[in-house]
Each structure stands twice: as C-alpha cells, then as structure tokens.
Design a protein around this motif. Sequence first.
Motif, PDB file in Angstrom:
ATOM      1  N   LEU A   1      -2.658   1.730  -4.460  1.00  0.00           N
ATOM      2  CA  LEU A   1      -3.293   2.786  -3.671  1.00  0.00           C
ATOM      3  C   LEU A   1      -4.422   2.167  -2.853  1.00  0.00           C
ATOM      4  CD1 LEU A   1      -3.389   5.472  -6.487  1.00  0.00           C
ATOM      5  CD2 LEU A   1      -1.833   5.401  -4.528  1.00  0.00           C
ATOM      6  N   GLU A   2      -4.856   2.891  -1.843  1.00  0.00           N
ATOM      7  CA  GLU A   2      -5.860   2.357  -0.929  1.00  0.00           C
ATOM      8  C   GLU A   2      -7.098   1.831  -1.667  1.00  0.00           C
ATOM      9  OE1 GLU A   2      -8.656   3.944   2.757  1.00  0.00           O
ATOM     10  OE2 GLU A   2      -7.480   5.358   1.573  1.00  0.00           O
ATOM     11  N   HIS A   3      -7.595   2.609  -2.635  1.00  0.00           N
ATOM     12  CA  HIS A   3      -8.832   2.196  -3.318  1.00  0.00           C
ATOM     13  C   HIS A   3      -8.612   1.044  -4.311  1.00  0.00           C
ATOM     14  CE1 HIS A   3      -7.148   5.134  -6.221  1.00  0.00           C
ATOM     15  NE2 HIS A   3      -7.677   4.326  -7.124  1.00  0.00           N
ATOM     16  N   GLU A   4      -7.346   0.667  -4.543  1.00  0.00           N
ATOM     17  CA  GLU A   4      -7.059  -0.432  -5.479  1.00  0.00           C
ATOM     18  C   GLU A   4      -6.915  -1.787  -4.789  1.00  0.00           C
ATOM     19  OE1 GLU A   4      -4.521   1.777  -8.992  1.00  0.00           O
ATOM     20  OE2 GLU A   4      -3.442   1.238  -7.154  1.00  0.00           O
TER      21      GLU A   4
ATOM     22  N   GLU B   1      -8.953  -3.664  -3.067  1.00  0.00           N
ATOM     23  CA  GLU B   1     -10.042  -4.589  -3.362  1.00  0.00           C
ATOM     24  C   GLU B   1      -9.838  -5.292  -4.714  1.00  0.00           C
ATOM     25  OE1 GLU B   1     -12.658  -5.617  -1.547  1.00  0.00           O
ATOM     26  OE2 GLU B   1     -11.834  -4.451   0.120  1.00  0.00           O
ATOM     27  N   ARG B   2      -9.329  -4.549  -5.685  1.00  0.00           N
ATOM     28  CA  ARG B   2      -9.163  -5.110  -7.032  1.00  0.00           C
ATOM     29  C   ARG B   2      -8.065  -6.169  -7.076  1.00  0.00           C
ATOM     30  NH1 ARG B   2      -6.988  -1.298 -11.576  1.00  0.00           N
ATOM     31  NH2 ARG B   2      -8.011   0.193 -10.200  1.00  0.00           N
TER      32      ARG B   2
ATOM     33  N   TRP C   1      -9.361  -7.728   5.336  1.00  0.00           N
ATOM     34  CA  TRP C   1      -8.347  -8.047   4.320  1.00  0.00           C
ATOM     35  C   TRP C   1      -7.572  -9.303   4.733  1.00  0.00           C
ATOM     36  CZ3 TRP C   1      -5.910  -2.511   3.373  1.00  0.00           C
ATOM     37  CH2 TRP C   1      -6.825  -1.733   2.630  1.00  0.00           C
TER      38      TRP C   1
ATOM     39  N   ARG D   1     -11.219  -3.094   8.981  1.00  0.00           N
ATOM     40  CA  ARG D   1     -10.893  -3.193   7.558  1.00  0.00           C
ATOM     41  C   ARG D   1      -9.679  -4.091   7.328  1.00  0.00           C
ATOM     42  NH1 ARG D   1      -9.901   1.878   3.740  1.00  0.00           N
ATOM     43  NH2 ARG D   1     -10.120   0.860   1.726  1.00  0.00           N
TER      44      ARG D   1
ATOM     45  N   LEU E   1       0.859  -1.183   0.000  1.00  0.00           N
ATOM     46  CA  LEU E   1       0.000   0.000   0.000  1.00  0.00           C
ATOM     47  C   LEU E   1       0.899   1.238   0.000  1.00  0.00           C
ATOM     48  CD1 LEU E   1      -3.017   0.706   0.096  1.00  0.00           C
ATOM     49  CD2 LEU E   1      -2.831   0.860   2.559  1.00  0.00           C
TER      50      LEU E   1
ATOM     51  N   LEU F   1      -5.863   3.173   8.827  1.00  0.00           N
ATOM     52  CA  LEU F   1      -6.939   2.256   8.464  1.00  0.00           C
ATOM     53  C   LEU F   1      -7.495   1.611   9.728  1.00  0.00           C
ATOM     54  CD1 LEU F   1      -5.132   0.593   5.439  1.00  0.00           C
ATOM     55  CD2 LEU F   1      -6.924   2.323   5.335  1.00  0.00           C
TER      56      LEU F   1
END
Length: 332
Positions: A114-117, A119-120, A149, A145, A92, A141
Amino acid sequence: MLEHGGRLRGAVQKYGIDEADWLDLSSGISPWSWPIPAIPTQAWARLPETDDGLEAAACAYYGAPDVLPVAGSQAAIQALPRLRQAGKVGVLSPCYAEHAEAWRSSGFLVREVLEHEVERFIDSLDVLVVVNPNNPTGLSLTPERLLDWHARLAQRGAWLVVDEAFMDNTPDASLAAHSQRPGLIVLRSFGKFFGLAGVRLGFVLAESRFLKVLARQIGPWSVSGPTRILGQACLADVEGHRLQRERTAQASQRLVELLSRHGLTPHGGCALFQWLVTPLAAELHEFCARRGILLRIFLHNSSLRFGLPREEADWQRLELALSEFAGGAHDH
C-alpha cells in the motif's frame, strides 16, 4: 488469463442482451475515438520501417528524450521481467493486475504494498512498480515523490517502473522528461486516451541503452506499418489533444456528480473513469447488467469502476438505472 474490462461478448451470452444494445462502461478507454487517417497500401504491403517519424512524434508528444514503440504497453509489462535476475518486486496495490502477474510468473518474489508501506519496503526491493494515476483507484502521486523513490532505488541498481497509461490528461505530472535517468522506466498507453485500444500500441520511455536491450528482447517489427502511420497522425494532432482533454475531463466530472447524487460518491478516479467502493458492488453490477449496462467489478475489495458515457442517451440510461437502484428496486 486475468480478468479485464471490455468483455462484452461474455455479458451478451450471460444476460441474453444483443451486443448492440449494451452500454459498455467496463473499460477505462475514452468513448471518443480518433478518426482513422487514410492508410496507404504500402503500409500493408511492406515490412514496417523504424525511421518513418513515429518515434519522433512520440518524443514530441510525451516530452521524452527517447522512446520504444511496442504492441501495447502490455507487451512491455511482460518483457521487463526477462531483463532482470530474480529478486524482490514491490507493486503499489491495488492496481492493474498484469504487473504483479508478470513478475510473479517469471519467478520473482512479489509483494503488493500500500502507499504508506512503500517507505518500509523500498530499500529491500529490486523493482518497484507504480501505476500513476492508478487504475482503478485513481490515486495520483507527485513527480517529486516518485523521483525521490527512484533516486533511492537507483543507488542500488534497482528499478522504478511507472505505468502512466492514464496520464494523457495531466501531462505535467508525467515523469517522461526524466526518463533518461538509469533505472527509471515509464510505460505509456496509446489506446486509452485516443479511444483506439484495438490498435495495440504503447511506448516505453527510458534511457537509450536500456531501450536497445528491450527492443532485442521484444524482437523486430512488433508494431505494424498501418499502426505506425495511425499512431503518428494521432500523436501530432495537437488541437485534437486539447479537445479530448476537455471533453473527457468534463465527462469525468459529470460522472462524479451523477454517482454522488445517488449516494454513490466515488472514492477515486481520473479523467477516464471513476472508482466506487461499496458493499453493494456485486448487487449494483448485476442490477446494471440486467439492464444492459456493463460495469467493471473488483470482487476482492467490493468495488466498481465506471467508464465514461458518450451520448446524452447513455447518461440518461445510467441515471435511470442508478435511480431505480437507489429507490430500492434491488434486493437487500
């Protein structure tokens, strides 16, 4: 070797200012150092023993079931890749650069996410590395959460590595209490909060079986006898912890207010530093350095990290430099 903060000698030579005349704000280490207890001669004379109470003091301080002391969490960062076969690692980012470097140099395919990636990519990763709170961005975080993960990674035998080097001010957000879960590895740094980075002490919090394997990889006597005595004294000083949390949190808030007053509102931070993204990062870094104030610059995203000033005179010195900079004393 990668760039780090705290490289004062280089600045002394480059700017021709004596070491004693610098205000070094380039590292995220507390400016208040713990008093050093008396170290008995025995600690220097004999090989260190692992049943001297250090591990117990660390378990109590971190709220963890089991710990392995190491020579700074950096030692663990470099050893972890040797405990896995090649694979894909997500880091991250932006964060402490040694994480990606350690995995990459051991032949792993490293993707900085990046943080929003997350999940992908999470279901394709063998290891996910998170620094929490993050250095230098200060991103925090939630435990929920991170544990979510971890659960997804652990199903496939993958790891979540959480570097909690700056967690001491906010122990409630730590995953220490969950560190017996397979595939969860928590790293803790001693030197930053206690203001004793030169001691080189850190701890790995994980399930006992994993810590035994890691201990074999790192080898015996990795933490010196004097360091073990010093660490134990600091970890047991509950009143000292309260005072340190209080004064670092206050100083960090004061730093936010000081920077904001000069049009330099931080984008993130934690109790030991503040982080500023600005197109003027290189100029401000140079401007302060010429006045004997050392900041930490990150050129790739044009940002600066400010550590905490300690004395009133240090605050005034920083205030003056920022006023002069904001007043247009620099060249656009």
